[in-house]
Write a protein that holds these residues in place. Structure first.
Motif, PDB file in Angstrom:
ATOM      1  N   ARG A  65      38.829  40.014  46.729  1.00 30.15           N
ATOM      2  CA  ARG A  65      38.177  40.727  45.512  1.00 30.15           C
ATOM      3  C   ARG A  65      37.526  41.957  45.593  1.00 30.15           C
ATOM      4  NH1 ARG A  65      34.133  36.364  44.293  1.00 30.15           N
ATOM      5  NH2 ARG A  65      32.549  37.447  45.673  1.00 30.15           N
ATOM      6  N   ALA A  66      37.860  42.612  44.495  1.00 33.18           N
ATOM      7  CA  ALA A  66      37.059  44.269  44.562  1.00 33.18           C
ATOM      8  C   ALA A  66      36.438  44.324  43.341  1.00 33.18           C
ATOM      9  CB  ALA A  66      38.212  45.195  44.916  1.00 33.18           C
ATOM     10  N   ILE A  67      35.174  44.850  43.377  1.00 32.46           N
ATOM     11  CA  ILE A  67      34.416  45.178  42.326  1.00 32.46           C
ATOM     12  C   ILE A  67      34.235  46.746  42.019  1.00 32.46           C
ATOM     13  CG2 ILE A  67      32.372  44.588  40.944  1.00 32.46           C
ATOM     14  CD1 ILE A  67      32.180  41.990  42.885  1.00 32.46           C
ATOM     15  N   GLY A  68      34.363  47.259  40.824  1.00 34.39           N
ATOM     16  CA  GLY A  68      34.414  48.625  40.575  1.00 34.39           C
ATOM     17  C   GLY A  68      34.098  49.018  39.141  1.00 34.39           C
ATOM     18  N   ARG A  69      34.149  50.186  38.836  1.00 31.65           N
ATOM     19  CA  ARG A  69      34.212  50.645  37.277  1.00 31.65           C
ATOM     20  C   ARG A  69      35.080  49.807  36.353  1.00 31.65           C
ATOM     21  NH1 ARG A  69      32.160  56.223  35.674  1.00 31.65           N
ATOM     22  NH2 ARG A  69      31.852  54.893  33.593  1.00 31.65           N
ATOM     23  N   PRO A  70      36.432  49.890  36.904  1.00 37.11           N
ATOM     24  CA  PRO A  70      37.203  48.997  35.996  1.00 37.11           C
ATOM     25  C   PRO A  70      37.137  47.469  35.882  1.00 37.11           C
ATOM     26  CG  PRO A  70      38.415  50.256  37.762  1.00 37.11           C
ATOM     27  CD  PRO A  70      36.867  50.422  38.253  1.00 37.11           C
ATOM     28  N   GLY A  71      36.108  46.773  36.586  1.00 40.11           N
ATOM     29  CA  GLY A  71      35.815  45.434  36.583  1.00 40.11           C
ATOM     30  C   GLY A  71      36.139  44.799  37.921  1.00 40.11           C
ATOM     31  N   VAL A  72      36.314  43.571  38.014  1.00 39.95           N
ATOM     32  CA  VAL A  72      36.601  42.846  38.896  1.00 39.95           C
ATOM     33  C   VAL A  72      38.387  42.771  39.014  1.00 39.95           C
ATOM     34  CG1 VAL A  72      36.636  40.585  40.127  1.00 39.95           C
ATOM     35  CG2 VAL A  72      34.863  41.297  38.328  1.00 39.95           C
ATOM     36  N   VAL A  73      38.744  43.212  40.432  1.00 39.02           N
ATOM     37  CA  VAL A  73      40.278  43.154  40.768  1.00 39.02           C
ATOM     38  C   VAL A  73      40.070  42.192  41.924  1.00 39.02           C
ATOM     39  CG1 VAL A  73      42.225  44.585  41.551  1.00 39.02           C
ATOM     40  CG2 VAL A  73      40.165  45.617  40.036  1.00 39.02           C
ATOM     41  N   LEU A  74      41.293  41.161  41.390  1.00 38.06           N
ATOM     42  CA  LEU A  74      41.738  40.185  42.531  1.00 38.06           C
ATOM     43  C   LEU A  74      43.046  40.516  42.996  1.00 38.06           C
ATOM     44  CD1 LEU A  74      40.596  36.862  40.449  1.00 38.06           C
ATOM     45  CD2 LEU A  74      39.216  38.286  42.216  1.00 38.06           C
ATOM     46  N   VAL A  75      42.959  40.862  44.248  1.00 38.34           N
ATOM     47  CA  VAL A  75      44.239  41.290  45.051  1.00 38.34           C
ATOM     48  C   VAL A  75      44.706  39.951  45.602  1.00 38.34           C
ATOM     49  CG1 VAL A  75      45.178  42.740  46.942  1.00 38.34           C
ATOM     50  CG2 VAL A  75      43.328  43.497  45.444  1.00 38.34           C
ATOM     51  N   VAL A  76      45.952  39.753  45.318  1.00 41.41           N
ATOM     52  CA  VAL A  76      46.543  38.579  45.752  1.00 41.41           C
ATOM     53  C   VAL A  76      47.661  39.034  46.508  1.00 41.41           C
ATOM     54  CG1 VAL A  76      47.739  36.241  44.838  1.00 41.41           C
ATOM     55  CG2 VAL A  76      46.075  37.752  43.271  1.00 41.41           C
ATOM     56  N   GLU A  77      48.055  37.962  47.682  1.00 41.62           N
ATOM     57  CA  GLU A  77      49.230  38.229  48.483  1.00 41.62           C
ATOM     58  C   GLU A  77      49.656  36.808  49.009  1.00 41.62           C
ATOM     59  OE1 GLU A  77      48.366  39.562  52.599  1.00 41.62           O
ATOM     60  OE2 GLU A  77      46.683  40.746  51.313  1.00 41.62           O
ATOM     61  N   GLY A  78      51.004  36.489  49.190  1.00 39.15           N
ATOM     62  CA  GLY A  78      51.460  35.317  49.637  1.00 39.15           C
ATOM     63  C   GLY A  78      52.683  34.912  48.817  1.00 39.15           C
ATOM     64  N   PRO A  79      53.129  33.806  48.974  1.00 38.55           N
ATOM     65  CA  PRO A  79      54.262  33.372  48.135  1.00 38.55           C
ATOM     66  C   PRO A  79      53.726  33.296  46.445  1.00 38.55           C
ATOM     67  CG  PRO A  79      53.865  31.624  49.981  1.00 38.55           C
ATOM     68  CD  PRO A  79      52.701  32.797  49.806  1.00 38.55           C
ATOM     69  N   PRO A  80      54.800  33.946  45.793  1.00 38.10           N
ATOM     70  CA  PRO A  80      54.400  34.203  44.245  1.00 38.10           C
ATOM     71  C   PRO A  80      53.721  33.113  43.698  1.00 38.10           C
ATOM     72  CG  PRO A  80      56.314  35.454  45.055  1.00 38.10           C
ATOM     73  CD  PRO A  80      55.991  34.550  46.283  1.00 38.10           C
ATOM     74  N   ALA A  81      54.505  31.953  43.586  1.00 39.87           N
ATOM     75  CA  ALA A  81      54.203  31.006  42.675  1.00 39.87           C
ATOM     76  C   ALA A  81      52.478  30.514  43.071  1.00 39.87           C
ATOM     77  CB  ALA A  81      54.883  29.809  42.655  1.00 39.87           C
ATOM     78  N   ARG A  82      52.380  30.192  44.363  1.00 40.48           N
ATOM     79  CA  ARG A  82      51.099  29.650  45.020  1.00 40.48           C
ATOM     80  C   ARG A  82      49.914  30.646  44.717  1.00 40.48           C
ATOM     81  NH1 ARG A  82      50.605  28.349  49.661  1.00 40.48           N
ATOM     82  NH2 ARG A  82      52.430  28.898  50.736  1.00 40.48           N
ATOM     83  N   ALA A  83      50.319  31.909  44.913  1.00 37.53           N
ATOM     84  CA  ALA A  83      49.435  33.165  44.812  1.00 37.53           C
ATOM     85  C   ALA A  83      48.955  33.259  43.537  1.00 37.53           C
ATOM     86  CB  ALA A  83      50.019  34.262  45.441  1.00 37.53           C
ATOM     87  N   GLN A  84      49.873  33.311  42.304  1.00 37.78           N
ATOM     88  CA  GLN A  84      49.435  33.515  41.002  1.00 37.78           C
ATOM     89  C   GLN A  84      48.377  32.204  40.720  1.00 37.78           C
ATOM     90  OE1 GLN A  84      50.232  35.988  39.370  1.00 37.78           O
ATOM     91  NE2 GLN A  84      49.368  35.252  37.295  1.00 37.78           N
ATOM     92  N   LYS A  85      48.818  31.068  41.164  1.00 31.86           N
ATOM     93  CA  LYS A  85      48.066  29.707  40.782  1.00 31.86           C
ATOM     94  C   LYS A  85      46.727  29.923  41.362  1.00 31.86           C
ATOM     95  CE  LYS A  85      48.053  24.730  41.024  1.00 31.86           C
ATOM     96  NZ  LYS A  85      48.875  23.603  41.375  1.00 31.86           N
ATOM     97  N   LEU A  86      46.620  30.432  42.503  1.00 32.87           N
ATOM     98  CA  LEU A  86      45.469  30.552  43.198  1.00 32.87           C
ATOM     99  C   LEU A  86      44.615  31.735  42.690  1.00 32.87           C
ATOM    100  CD1 LEU A  86      43.559  29.619  45.487  1.00 32.87           C
ATOM    101  CD2 LEU A  86      44.690  31.557  47.037  1.00 32.87           C
TER     102      LEU A  86
END
Length: 242
Positions: free
Chosen positions: A135-156
């Protein structure tokens, strides 16, 4: 007249400390990219040669090369920084937690978590195929940086987005997947992507959102006790050259 014996020459000490820092950065750059020395030398010679030629053409064969000398040094320093960054990001590509490590290079005004706020492993202790959310927080808002297997990463990531929306419902939440593929961002481009995002919050709002999400904490990590899920991650400070 009594002399002031308490005065100490602070300026030479500062210069020595600065030179030592430059030397340390140069050694780190050589370790990451052995070819950086030749790139720096090439930039230095090219800029200096340009000013030598200009000096001859305009009738100032000594003055213009003297002016170009600090610019040549500056060019060599810029090459060192760029090549070191590229090599550092190259080592993070494909590494566990590489996206989270890259967040350490965000410019001032961003807040980010050292550890992932959510992890989901297919088997306990198997971090090689785990999905992670940073998780990163800045002026654009909250950014969730995801990595790992696409399906499970998207769900998480969607699960984490709902957690964030419950705490700060009016703040934009953006998902960014790190990796390879059409919808993924390479590690080396992650920081630049976040820095280019359009601002949506004021500086005061960013600080307030960060405090609220800090209180939220992170999801329980599904790993056995005593296991560090990011033990294989590259060192953040080494990547930043600090």
């Amino acid at each position: 007249m009594a002399r002031n014996t308490d005065a100490t020459p602070a300026e030479p000490k500062k210069r020595f400390k600065r030179l030592r820092q430059i030397g340390t950065a140069f050694n780190q750059a050589r370790q990451l990219d052995p070819a950086v020395v030749w790139w720096m030398l090439g930039a230095f010679v090219l800029i200096l040669a340009l000013f030598v030629v200009l000096g001859i053409v305009f009738g100032h064969p000594y003055y213009l090369p003297f002016v170009g000398l600090p610019l040549a040094v500056l060019a060599a320093g810029i090459i060192m920084v760029r090549r070191t960054e590229r090599a550092a990001y190259g080592r993070l590509e494909g590494q566990i937690g590489g996206g989270g490590a890259a967040l350490g290079a965000l410019r001032r005004g961003w807040f980010h978590d050292e550890q992932p706020v959510a992890i989901e492993a297919s088997r306990p202790g198997d971090m090689a195929s785990a999905a992670m959310v940073f998780r990163a927080i800045g002026r654009p808002g909250v950014v969730l940086v995801v990595e790992g297997p696409p399906a499970r990463a998207q769900k998480l990531a969607e699960k984490e987005r709902k957690r964030v929306n419950r705490v700060v419902p009016n703040v934009p939440v953006t998902l960014v997947r790190v990796g390879t593929g059409e919808d993924a961002v390479p590690v080396r481009k992650l920081v630049s992507k976040l820095n280019r995002m359009r601002p949506a919050l004021s500086k005061e709002e960013v600080t307030a959102v960060n405090k609220r999400l800090r209180a939220l904490g992170s999801s329980p990590l599904p790993v056995p006790k005593g296991v560090d899920p990011l033990r294989a991650r590259p060192d953040r400070k080494g990547m930043r050259g600090r």
